[in-house]
Scaffold this motif. Structure first.
Motif, PDB file in Angstrom:
ATOM      1  N   ILE A   7      36.553  37.402  39.677  1.00 45.78           N
ATOM      2  CA  ILE A   7      36.556  37.297  41.132  1.00 45.78           C
ATOM      3  C   ILE A   7      37.785  37.974  41.725  1.00 45.78           C
ATOM      4  N   GLY A   8      38.910  37.856  41.043  1.00 47.11           N
ATOM      5  CA  GLY A   8      40.170  38.389  41.540  1.00 47.11           C
ATOM      6  C   GLY A   8      41.273  37.384  41.339  1.00 47.11           C
ATOM      7  N   ILE A 186      41.790  41.940  29.343  1.00 47.14           N
ATOM      8  CA  ILE A 186      41.483  42.243  30.744  1.00 47.14           C
ATOM      9  C   ILE A 186      42.653  41.756  31.598  1.00 47.14           C
ATOM     10  N   PRO A 187      43.249  42.630  32.406  1.00 48.03           N
ATOM     11  CA  PRO A 187      44.391  42.217  33.233  1.00 48.03           C
ATOM     12  C   PRO A 187      43.970  41.385  34.436  1.00 48.03           C
ATOM     13  N   VAL A 188      44.778  40.374  34.755  1.00 48.55           N
ATOM     14  CA  VAL A 188      44.561  39.528  35.932  1.00 48.55           C
ATOM     15  C   VAL A 188      45.908  39.244  36.586  1.00 48.55           C
ATOM     16  N   HIS A 189      45.865  38.521  37.701  1.00 47.18           N
ATOM     17  CA  HIS A 189      47.072  38.068  38.405  1.00 47.18           C
ATOM     18  C   HIS A 189      47.940  39.249  38.840  1.00 47.18           C
ATOM     19  N   TYR A 190      47.324  40.136  39.609  1.00 50.97           N
ATOM     20  CA  TYR A 190      48.046  41.305  40.133  1.00 50.97           C
ATOM     21  C   TYR A 190      47.454  41.703  41.486  1.00 50.97           C
ATOM     22  N   ASN A 191      48.310  42.287  42.335  1.00 54.98           N
ATOM     23  CA  ASN A 191      47.908  42.909  43.615  1.00 54.98           C
ATOM     24  C   ASN A 191      47.322  41.938  44.635  1.00 54.98           C
ATOM     25  N   THR A 192      47.505  40.638  44.417  1.00 52.60           N
ATOM     26  CA  THR A 192      47.080  39.661  45.417  1.00 52.60           C
ATOM     27  C   THR A 192      48.144  39.488  46.491  1.00 52.60           C
ATOM     28  N   PHE A 193      49.395  39.563  46.071  1.00 56.12           N
ATOM     29  CA  PHE A 193      50.547  39.470  46.968  1.00 56.12           C
ATOM     30  C   PHE A 193      51.488  40.633  46.654  1.00 56.12           C
ATOM     31  N   PRO A 194      52.261  41.091  47.635  1.00 54.22           N
ATOM     32  CA  PRO A 194      53.164  42.232  47.383  1.00 54.22           C
ATOM     33  C   PRO A 194      54.094  42.023  46.196  1.00 54.22           C
ATOM     34  N   LEU A 217      38.412  45.258  34.570  1.00 53.06           N
ATOM     35  CA  LEU A 217      37.251  44.648  35.215  1.00 53.06           C
ATOM     36  C   LEU A 217      37.620  44.476  36.678  1.00 53.06           C
ATOM     37  N   GLY A 218      36.957  45.231  37.546  1.00 55.98           N
ATOM     38  CA  GLY A 218      37.311  45.242  38.958  1.00 55.98           C
ATOM     39  C   GLY A 218      37.002  43.926  39.658  1.00 55.98           C
ATOM     40  N   PHE A 219      37.600  43.748  40.824  1.00 53.37           N
ATOM     41  CA  PHE A 219      37.372  42.530  41.594  1.00 53.37           C
ATOM     42  C   PHE A 219      35.882  42.401  41.916  1.00 53.37           C
ATOM     43  N   GLY A 220      35.273  41.318  41.504  1.00 52.11           N
ATOM     44  CA  GLY A 220      33.862  41.086  41.745  1.00 52.11           C
ATOM     45  C   GLY A 220      32.944  41.660  40.677  1.00 52.11           C
TER      46      GLY A 220
END
Length: 225
Positions: A7-8, A186-194, A217-220
């Motif tokens: 999901i993101g 798979i990378p996560v926890h990035y680009n949600t906040f500056p 794996l892209g958002f969504g």
């Protein structure tokens, strides 16, 4: 068969055709999420820790779908007081659910409710579902016991944070993948906040150059295992 949707941020959905497990369902207020909370229909929810960007829509989703929430004991007790059906666990514990097995792992981070209440240790998890093994690190720094997690569980997928500041950055995450040696990281926890902006393609390239498997794996986006 297992269907995996990112999901993101750290929010992941796992579906084996019978059950849907939502991990860290931060959807409302998550600007990279491509779905609405009302679109997600889990019958199980796992929360790695109580910070808002992981706890997210847990209460709303649990009530709307009569879902069982799995969490570390203190967080589960807090949710139970909110009228949520819960199953409390602790690090090292494994339990069998209708979807499969879930085991809590170490995560070096913190955990408190928005009003500052202690919510137990932060955790990651090993999920065995649909014939596959998923390691979701939760929010964590790099630690040597990741080698044991890899040796003992041999994950098909590893969801690993790369954003830095609150968790591992890219280089530490690459070393974490080396320790765990999943089939795919798979990378996560990035680009949600500056403050956690990071280039996931850099991570994927470095992991592959290191001889390990990785993909973006892209958002969504959804993949099937």
């Amino acid at each position: 068969m297992l269907q995996v949707t990112y999901i993101g941020h750290s929010a992941v959905l796992l579906n084996d055709g019978k059950h849907t497990l939502a991990i860290d369902p931060f959807i409302t207020g998550n600007h990279v999420a491509t779905v609405k909370s009302s679109d997600v229909k889990p019958d199980f929810i796992f929360v790695t820790h109580a910070h808002g960007d992981h706890f997210g829509d847990t209460i709303e989703l649990a009530k709307a779908n009569n879902a069982l929430v799995i969490a570390v004991h203190e967080l589960a007790e807090y949710l139970s007081g909110q009228g949520i059906i819960t199953h409390g666990m602790h690090i090292g514990g494994e339990y069998g659910f209708d979807f499969g097995k879930l085991k809590l792992t170490i995560a070096h981070h913190g955990s408190a409710s928005p009003d500052g209440k202690y919510m137990g240790n932060p955790v990651g998890c090993i999920v065995k579902m649909g014939g596959k093994t998923i390691y979701h690190c939760g929010d964590t720094g790099l630690f040597m016991d990741m080698k044991l997690i890899g040796e003992m569980n041999k994950p098909d997928i590893m969801f690993v944070p790369i954003g830095g500041n609150y968790t591992m950055g890219i280089d530490d995450a690459v070393k974490a993948v080396e320790f765990v040696n999943p089939k795919i990281a798979i990378p996560v926890h990035y680009n949600t906040f500056p403050v956690i902006n990071a280039n996931p393609n850099e991570f994927v390239a470095k992991v592959k150059n290191n001889g390990n498997g990785a993909m973006l794996l892209g958002f969504g986006d959804t993949m099937k295992l």
